[in-house]
Design a protein around this motif. Structure first.
Motif, PDB file in Angstrom:
ATOM      1  N   HIS A  58       0.789  -1.233   0.000  1.00 34.75           N
ATOM      2  CA  HIS A  58       0.000   0.000   0.000  1.00 34.75           C
ATOM      3  C   HIS A  58       0.819   1.279   0.000  1.00 34.75           C
ATOM      4  N   VAL A  64       1.098   5.773  -6.063  1.00 35.10           N
ATOM      5  CA  VAL A  64       0.016   5.522  -5.098  1.00 35.10           C
ATOM      6  C   VAL A  64      -0.795   6.802  -4.955  1.00 35.10           C
ATOM      7  N   GLU A  90      -4.234   6.122  -1.294  1.00 39.50           N
ATOM      8  CA  GLU A  90      -4.418   4.711  -0.941  1.00 39.50           C
ATOM      9  C   GLU A  90      -4.464   4.487   0.562  1.00 39.50           C
TER      10      GLU A  90
END
Length: 281
Positions: free
Chosen positions: A162, A211, A214
């Motif tokens: 992540h 990302v 997220e």
């Protein structure tokens, strides 16, 4: 009788050169070494042994001019010629110099020195991370002009699934180590997830992870790999900022700046100019 004053000859050095000429030569270095060095650079760029004609062409000189340099380099071990094929490659001294150079280089120290300028160039917070005992861990954070309110400091672990930093390690670190670390994060089946697997392939292809919102709404990140002279992932450099200010386009100016920094660090660590496209082994 009138005496004629003879002009005073310019002072000379022990080798017969005037001081200005000697100083000029000192500032220029030894030209023959610089010329011969082009042959060494050509071999490094080629990544393989070359015939005399091809090596000379790659170094921008005639074969007749290149040969004496190669003979001298061979005598000290910088170059060696294959007795069967006649091709020239790097010799044992060149290999020893490379290995010693790699041992003396500290990837984290080099990266930390780059981060202040990178933070200003990207206008956001940047970080460096290495693979620790349990997975990716951030070893340095450099705040940018735009503050980012995230719980990130030295010693913070990075999620493999992540975070931008974590995805670089998931894509380029050894697969077995990544699988173990993912299991500790409670993501034991992550590598079998087609969506995550496809994302990692994109990271390998682009040399960039991205990302958006997220982990935290309004916060985005992107990261790039830094490789060592053996093609192994040495560390990851990441940029973190408000989503509205961080351009995640892989062809954008911020991504290009981030990649350029990683490429510069990789080359200082002995990596070839083109970084590996797939380090997951």
């Amino acid at each position: 009788m009138m005496r004629m004053n003879r002009p005073t000859p310019p002072p000379v050095t022990t080798n017969g050169n005037a001081p200005d000429e000697a100083a000029s030569r000192g500032s220029r270095g030894i030209q023959s070494i610089e010329v011969g060095g082009q042959l060494l650079k050509a071999l490094v760029r080629a990544g393989t042994a070359l015939p005399l004609k091809d090596l000379a062409r790659a170094a921008g000189m005639a074969a007749a001019k290149a040969h004496p340099y190669l003979v001298s380099f061979g005598k000290i071990g910088l170059i060696e010629q294959d007795p069967t094929s006649g091709r020239y490659g790097l010799g044992p001294l060149a290999l020893q110099l490379g290995l010693i150079g790699l041992q003396q280089v500290d990837p984290v120290r080099l990266a930390v020195a780059e981060l202040p300028a990178l933070a200003q160039a990207l206008r956001c917070t940047v970080s460096a991370a290495v693979w620790g005992p349990l997975g990716p861990i951030i070893v340095h954070v450099e705040q940018g002009p735009t503050p980012v309110h995230v719980a990130m400091r030295h010693g913070t672990p990075a999620s493999l699934r992540h975070t931008g930093t974590g995805k670089i390690f998931a894509a380029f670190a050894p697969t077995a180590a990544v699988a173990e670390a993912l299991a500790r994060e409670g993501e034991a089946q992550a590598l079998q997830d087609p969506v995550f697997a496809a994302e990692l392939e994109t990271v390998r292809r682009d040399g960039l992870s991205r990302v958006r919102d997220e982990l935290l709404p309004g916060i985005s990140a992107m990261a790039v790999p830094v490789f060592d002279g053996f093609g192994r992932l040495a560390l990851a450099i990441a940029a973190i900022g408000p989503s509205a200010l961080l351009d995640l386009s892989p062809t954008g100016a911020q991504a290009s700046t981030l990649r350029a920094t990683a490429a510069r660090l990789s080359q200082r660590l002995g990596a070839a100019p083109a970084t590996p496209s797939d380090g997951a082994t």
